[in-house]
Motif scaffolding. Sequence first.
Motif, mmCIF file in Angstrom:
data_model
loop_
_atom_site.group_PDB
_atom_site.id
_atom_site.type_symbol
_atom_site.label_atom_id
_atom_site.label_comp_id
_atom_site.label_asym_id
_atom_site.label_seq_id
_atom_site.Cartn_x
_atom_site.Cartn_y
_atom_site.Cartn_z
ATOM 1 N N TYR A 222 -3.867 -63.516 54.282
ATOM 2 C CA TYR A 222 -3.799 -62.110 54.076
ATOM 3 C C TYR A 222 -3.372 -61.864 52.824
ATOM 4 O O TYR A 222 -3.919 -60.960 52.133
ATOM 5 N N ASP A 223 -2.253 -62.589 52.370
ATOM 6 C CA ASP A 223 -1.686 -62.117 51.184
ATOM 7 C C ASP A 223 -2.666 -62.654 50.018
ATOM 8 O O ASP A 223 -2.705 -62.056 49.140
ATOM 9 N N HIS A 224 -3.269 -63.769 50.126
ATOM 10 C CA HIS A 224 -4.352 -64.175 49.171
ATOM 11 C C HIS A 224 -5.283 -63.248 48.959
ATOM 12 O O HIS A 224 -5.865 -63.319 47.872
ATOM 13 N N ILE A 225 -5.713 -62.707 50.358
ATOM 14 C CA ILE A 225 -6.866 -61.865 50.070
ATOM 15 C C ILE A 225 -6.759 -60.589 49.273
ATOM 16 O O ILE A 225 -7.319 -60.030 48.743
ATOM 17 N N HIS A 226 -5.437 -59.997 49.732
ATOM 18 C CA HIS A 226 -5.142 -58.665 49.579
ATOM 19 C C HIS A 226 -4.209 -58.360 48.334
ATOM 20 O O HIS A 226 -4.159 -57.068 48.020
ATOM 21 N N ASP A 227 -3.612 -59.285 47.828
ATOM 22 C CA ASP A 227 -2.844 -59.300 46.632
ATOM 23 C C ASP A 227 -3.755 -59.559 45.476
ATOM 24 O O ASP A 227 -4.223 -60.587 45.176
ATOM 25 N N LYS A 228 -3.898 -58.578 44.462
ATOM 26 C CA LYS A 228 -4.764 -58.536 43.482
ATOM 27 C C LYS A 228 -4.468 -59.694 42.511
ATOM 28 O O LYS A 228 -5.185 -60.391 41.894
ATOM 29 N N GLY A 229 -3.092 -60.164 42.438
ATOM 30 C CA GLY A 229 -2.798 -61.244 41.421
ATOM 31 C C GLY A 229 -3.378 -62.644 42.124
ATOM 32 O O GLY A 229 -3.514 -63.599 41.261
ATOM 33 N N ARG A 230 -3.478 -62.570 43.457
ATOM 34 C CA ARG A 230 -3.888 -63.811 44.145
ATOM 35 C C ARG A 230 -5.434 -64.045 44.434
ATOM 36 O O ARG A 230 -6.067 -65.170 44.343
ATOM 37 N N SER A 231 -5.886 -62.703 44.797
ATOM 38 C CA SER A 231 -7.212 -62.776 45.173
ATOM 39 C C SER A 231 -8.398 -63.455 44.249
ATOM 40 O O SER A 231 -9.244 -64.114 44.496
ATOM 41 N N SER A 232 -7.963 -63.130 42.965
ATOM 42 C CA SER A 232 -8.732 -63.743 41.772
ATOM 43 C C SER A 232 -8.775 -65.279 41.642
ATOM 44 O O SER A 232 -9.678 -65.694 41.026
ATOM 45 N N LYS A 238 -13.131 -72.091 47.652
ATOM 46 C CA LYS A 238 -11.906 -72.214 48.401
ATOM 47 C C LYS A 238 -11.889 -71.425 49.671
ATOM 48 O O LYS A 238 -11.455 -71.724 50.922
ATOM 49 N N ARG A 239 -12.783 -70.086 49.583
ATOM 50 C CA ARG A 239 -12.886 -69.497 50.586
ATOM 51 C C ARG A 239 -13.704 -69.750 51.708
ATOM 52 O O ARG A 239 -13.390 -70.076 53.073
ATOM 53 N N LEU A 240 -14.789 -70.702 51.255
ATOM 54 C CA LEU A 240 -15.514 -71.463 52.338
ATOM 55 C C LEU A 240 -14.913 -72.739 53.069
ATOM 56 O O LEU A 240 -14.984 -72.684 54.180
ATOM 57 N N LYS A 241 -14.115 -73.219 52.108
ATOM 58 C CA LYS A 241 -13.127 -74.397 52.901
ATOM 59 C C LYS A 241 -12.224 -73.840 53.539
ATOM 60 O O LYS A 241 -12.090 -74.431 54.825
ATOM 61 N N ILE A 242 -11.695 -72.754 53.526
ATOM 62 C CA ILE A 242 -10.614 -72.255 54.341
ATOM 63 C C ILE A 242 -11.266 -71.736 55.724
ATOM 64 O O ILE A 242 -10.946 -71.722 56.808
ATOM 65 N N THR A 243 -12.822 -71.224 55.574
ATOM 66 C CA THR A 243 -13.275 -70.761 56.752
ATOM 67 C C THR A 243 -13.769 -71.797 57.613
ATOM 68 O O THR A 243 -13.567 -71.844 58.859
ATOM 69 N N THR A 336 -15.644 -59.953 51.558
ATOM 70 C CA THR A 336 -15.488 -58.618 51.082
ATOM 71 C C THR A 336 -14.021 -58.392 50.248
ATOM 72 O O THR A 336 -14.226 -57.514 49.278
ATOM 73 N N GLY A 337 -13.158 -58.850 50.762
ATOM 74 C CA GLY A 337 -11.726 -58.776 50.239
ATOM 75 C C GLY A 337 -11.370 -57.145 50.667
ATOM 76 O O GLY A 337 -10.357 -56.874 50.007
ATOM 77 N N LYS A 338 -11.773 -56.783 51.889
ATOM 78 C CA LYS A 338 -11.480 -55.550 52.351
ATOM 79 C C LYS A 338 -10.518 -55.783 53.241
ATOM 80 O O LYS A 338 -10.652 -56.628 54.241
ATOM 81 N N LYS A 339 -9.672 -54.702 53.606
ATOM 82 C CA LYS A 339 -8.840 -54.648 54.815
ATOM 83 C C LYS A 339 -9.654 -54.277 55.982
ATOM 84 O O LYS A 339 -10.706 -53.386 56.190
ATOM 85 N N VAL A 340 -9.069 -54.855 57.324
ATOM 86 C CA VAL A 340 -10.032 -54.457 58.065
ATOM 87 C C VAL A 340 -10.220 -53.273 58.842
ATOM 88 O O VAL A 340 -11.076 -52.638 59.532
ATOM 89 N N HIS A 372 -15.853 -61.126 42.360
ATOM 90 C CA HIS A 372 -15.301 -62.376 41.597
ATOM 91 C C HIS A 372 -16.034 -63.589 42.233
ATOM 92 O O HIS A 372 -15.906 -64.653 41.794
ATOM 93 N N VAL A 373 -16.776 -63.650 43.822
ATOM 94 C CA VAL A 373 -16.947 -64.426 44.375
ATOM 95 C C VAL A 373 -18.232 -64.907 44.112
ATOM 96 O O VAL A 373 -19.011 -65.828 44.915
ATOM 97 N N VAL A 374 -19.094 -63.781 43.700
ATOM 98 C CA VAL A 374 -20.562 -63.933 43.608
ATOM 99 C C VAL A 374 -20.960 -64.402 42.335
ATOM 100 O O VAL A 374 -20.543 -63.970 41.317
#
Length: 469
Positions: A222-232, A238-243, A336-340, A372-374
């Motif tokens: 959650y922190d990595h997705i919604h923290d602007k400094g970390r999300s980039s 990495k997202r696909l690997k985590i998924t 999407t990087g959006k909150k649920v 930035h993931v596209v």
Amino acid sequence: MGCNCVSDIDECKRSNPCNQTCHNTIGGYNCSCRKGYELIYEENGKGYRTVPTGCHHIPGNQLIKTSIIALCISLSLLILLLGGSWIYWGLKRRKNLKLKEKFFQQNGGLLLKKQVSNHESSVATKIFTAEELKKATNNYDKSTVLGQGGYGTVYKGVLSDNTIVAIKKSKIGDQSQIEQFINEVIVLTQINHRNVVKLFGCCLETEVPLLVYEFITNGTLYDHIHDKGRSSLLSWEKRLKITIEIAEALSYLHSATSLPIIHRDVKTANILLNDNYTAKVADFGASRLVPLNQTQLTTLVQGTWGYLDPEYFQTSNLTDKSDVYSFGVVMAELLTGKKVLSFDRPEIDRNLATSFVSAIKEDCLLQILEVHVVNEGNIEQLKEVANLAKRCLELRGEDRPTMKEVATELERLKKQPLENIDVYAKKTELLNATRHSFDIDTGTGGSTSTIAEHDSMKDQLPKLVDDGR
């Protein structure tokens, strides 16, 4: 005129009253004893009077008797003091043992023993002492707090062997939390998977129960997705690997443990990441073991809004497909990087799951994806993953894939070269069209031309795949 003065008499010279060293004084004298004792004699109207000044001469045998008596009294007092201390510490220790036993029972120790005896445990669980964990957290200093929530508080601790751990402390006096705590211990003793946080042990002898986990260094997903400094820094790779890792962990829980386990609270806040961005599923307080030969459980609805399976919410019937829905929301969040849930968005977009499915149906996926993931090379892969997430978000559980199917599909997409994703999609569309044509024609008796076309299309499929390689 008469004089009433009395001249001083030197008693020492007159009568040698001391038989030792004599010191004359005005109106009297004193004697020096061998060991520092003194006797003072004072003159009064009728003669002389002996006045002890704190020491006097004692014959040798009487001195020995006095010393023995004094020693006996001292030893008696010492024995009495030691005995009293021993009784005090004994009573205190007994009181502490009773208190620990009370906490053990209060914290579900008997339930834990019963549950452990009923299930085969694949993971050894250590019982920590209260003193060990108190020392590990510097008496639960505020600086060691890793996080807080409805469940209680998590502290960072360092054990005596320098192992860094996370210590989960439940809320005081909340019996429902105690039950969740015991449930979490039972569930985690059934699990041994690299993408599930490891349980080291627990402590039941404190006022509130404590769980000791491996310490995961990089915070929550959650922190990595919604923290602007970390999300980039969280690239699509990495997202696909985590998924994939989350999917594999949930697939393991549903189908590879001695008893199937439904997590019931899958969300990005319960996914931890280490320094290598390896995902670890955590927080099994709400999880449920599914008895053999059962596919669903009827329970009080529990979970987190936005991730909660709508079918489970309406029927109270918990199945493994409830985790599939929650996982679909996690996928949408990663894409999407959006909150649920967000009341800052328009009403139609407040629920991410609903707006995500609508965007795919309206062919507007690229408009809601994290920018930035596209890139040009992964658009088709993103679409494939998004469509898989959409299938997970079907309203009816029976329409959703299993977690095993999801994990298999994600692994295939990861291995598929990005430039060939589009070819694979065309292949799938061609197969579907072929099957559809074949079914219709054979349903009406069939025609030679249609079957020939079907065979022709089948022959073209290997060529299509070969051209795409």
